[in-house]
Design an enzyme around this catalytic site. Structure first.
Site, PDB file in Angstrom:
ATOM      1  N   ASP A 168     -32.146  56.632 -12.755  1.00 27.40           N
ATOM      2  CA  ASP A 168     -32.925  55.760 -11.866  1.00 27.40           C
ATOM      3  C   ASP A 168     -34.352  56.302 -11.775  1.00 27.40           C
ATOM      4  OD1 ASP A 168     -31.624  53.607  -9.549  1.00 27.40           O
ATOM      5  OD2 ASP A 168     -33.739  54.169  -9.322  1.00 27.40           O
ATOM      6  N   ASP A 172     -37.136  55.557 -16.116  1.00 26.32           N
ATOM      7  CA  ASP A 172     -37.747  54.242 -15.928  1.00 26.32           C
ATOM      8  C   ASP A 172     -37.363  53.443 -17.177  1.00 26.32           C
ATOM      9  OD1 ASP A 172     -39.324  51.983 -15.969  1.00 26.32           O
ATOM     10  OD2 ASP A 172     -41.144  53.014 -15.300  1.00 26.32           O
ATOM     11  N   VAL A 173     -36.571  52.406 -17.005  1.00 25.04           N
ATOM     12  CA  VAL A 173     -36.019  51.699 -18.167  1.00 25.04           C
ATOM     13  C   VAL A 173     -37.080  51.000 -19.011  1.00 25.04           C
ATOM     14  CG1 VAL A 173     -33.707  51.392 -17.181  1.00 25.04           C
ATOM     15  CG2 VAL A 173     -35.459  49.617 -16.805  1.00 25.04           C
ATOM     16  N   ASN A 193     -27.927  48.351 -15.988  1.00 17.93           N
ATOM     17  CA  ASN A 193     -27.808  47.677 -14.689  1.00 17.93           C
ATOM     18  C   ASN A 193     -29.147  47.509 -13.968  1.00 17.93           C
ATOM     19  OD1 ASN A 193     -26.453  47.051 -11.932  1.00 17.93           O
ATOM     20  ND2 ASN A 193     -27.614  48.927 -11.546  1.00 17.93           N
ATOM     21  N   TYR A 224     -36.728  35.185 -12.507  1.00 24.42           N
ATOM     22  CA  TYR A 224     -35.562  36.077 -12.494  1.00 24.42           C
ATOM     23  C   TYR A 224     -34.423  35.470 -13.317  1.00 24.42           C
ATOM     24  CZ  TYR A 224     -31.506  38.587 -10.654  1.00 24.42           C
ATOM     25  OH  TYR A 224     -30.345  39.317 -10.536  1.00 24.42           O
ATOM     26  N   LYS A 226     -32.563  36.824 -16.805  1.00 26.88           N
ATOM     27  CA  LYS A 226     -31.122  37.077 -16.924  1.00 26.88           C
ATOM     28  C   LYS A 226     -30.513  36.260 -18.056  1.00 26.88           C
ATOM     29  CE  LYS A 226     -30.799  40.300 -13.859  1.00 26.88           C
ATOM     30  NZ  LYS A 226     -30.374  41.660 -14.245  1.00 26.88           N
ATOM     31  N   VAL A 265     -24.354  39.472  -4.138  1.00 26.31           N
ATOM     32  CA  VAL A 265     -23.758  40.611  -3.429  1.00 26.31           C
ATOM     33  C   VAL A 265     -24.814  41.113  -2.446  1.00 26.31           C
ATOM     34  CG1 VAL A 265     -22.705  42.897  -3.672  1.00 26.31           C
ATOM     35  CG2 VAL A 265     -22.533  41.253  -5.556  1.00 26.31           C
ATOM     36  N   THR A 307     -26.428  43.570  -1.457  1.00 26.92           N
ATOM     37  CA  THR A 307     -27.135  44.848  -1.630  1.00 26.92           C
ATOM     38  C   THR A 307     -28.557  44.647  -1.110  1.00 26.92           C
ATOM     39  OG1 THR A 307     -27.897  44.107  -3.761  1.00 26.92           O
ATOM     40  CG2 THR A 307     -25.821  45.346  -3.751  1.00 26.92           C
TER      41      THR A 307
END
Ligand code: NAD
Length: 264
Positions: free
Chosen positions: A39, A62-63, A89, A158, A162, A193, A195
């Site tokens: 992360d 950092d992806v 993820n 977004y 995806k 969800v 989160t």
């Protein structure tokens, strides 16, 4: 089902300092895998890794950073003795009506969700294919969203990112198969969800006037969901364990809806 046992497997989960990624890391660890929690949030990520136990570790990643991937996967392979499972993820969501789009926010979502996943595939496949630093084949699971399968207002960009994750998954599975990498590649489409991201989204779609309140937005989602409730972190984490396991040995190039039926 004994096929769900991940004892001896080595996993890296991106965006695992909180939310779904944290739950996925914990579920993989509970199934027997040793996990690298990756992360940009160093303090939180290190706490998550410590909470899983001594055989797990935190790696800063950092992806969106190509060199960062080399370094994080290198550390994971060294410390865990290999790599069998990668969960892409990490993701971000910025709510906006199309008429109000801010190019910087569009680029930020493309960067993390599309470039980040693409780089994860690049480095995961390189590492796990024959001759790679791990080299024994494995599994990659990408996290798309129910947003890739429906048209929910306020989350156009977004949703587009995806859908891109979905296509990246299919082509990666095809390249892996054709080129003999021995890596299965699948994605999941989580439903909403609560989160930080999920709760934030409900607030934001209310704030831009699409719903009377966050609660109304949540009720609208639940009303669209045959299972009649929001998703839970464990709903997603258990499916990641399944896809990572030998029980899913003949599944590749698939997108699995984990949304209580919302996207059907
Ligand atoms: N929560 C939902 O309702 C929901 C639904 C469908 C899909 N998803 C997807 O599931 C994934 C996880 O979502 P969440 O709800 O846990 O979100 P979250 O915001 O709670 O957690 C996301 C994590 O990703 C990390 N992250 C962000 N940018 C990063 C980067 N550049 N490099 C590395 N890490 C980075 C964050 O630090 C954080 O720890 C995301 O891809 C999201 O799009 C979530």
């Amino acid at each position: 089902m004994t096929g769900l046992d991940l004892t001896g497997r080595r996993a890296l989960v991106t965006g695992a300092a909180q939310g779904l990624g944290e739950g996925m890391a914990a579920a993989l660890a509970a199934a027997g895998a040793r996990v690298a929690v990756a992360d940009v949030q160093d303090d939180l990520g290190a706490k998550v890794a410590a909470s899983l136990g001594d055989e797990h570790l935190f790696v800063h990643l950092d992806v969106t950073d190509d060199d960062g991937w080399s370094s994080a996967i290198g550390t994971a392979v060294d410390r865990l003795g290999g790599l069998d499972i990668l969960v892409n993820n990490a993701g971000i969501e910025i709510t906006s009506l199309l008429v109000d789009l801010d190019p910087a926010q569009v680029r930020a979502q493309l960067d993390v969700n599309v470039l980040g996943t693409a780089l994860g595939l690049k480095h995961g496949l390189r590492t796990m294919r024959p001759g790679g630093a791990a080299g024994g084949g494995g599994v990659i699971i990408n996290v798309a969203s129910v947003a890739a399968t429906i048209a929910f207002p306020g989350i156009s960009v977004y949703s587009a990112t995806k859908s891109a994750v979905d296509r990246l998954t299919r082509v990666a599975a095809m390249e892996s198969g054709k080129l003999g990498y021995g890596v299965r590649v699948n994605c999941i489409y989580p439903g909403l969800v609560p989160t930080a991201m999920g709760a934030g989204l409900a607030n934001d779609v209310a704030e831009i006037g699409l719903f009377g309140s966050a609660q109304e937005a949540v009720e609208a989602v639940v009303a669209l969901t045959p299972s009649g409730r929001l998703g839970e972190v464990s709903d997603m984490a258990d499916v990641v364990v399944f896809l990572a396991s030998d029980a899913a040995r003949f599944i590749t190039g698939a997108g699995l809806a984990v949304d209580g039926g919302m996207g059907m």
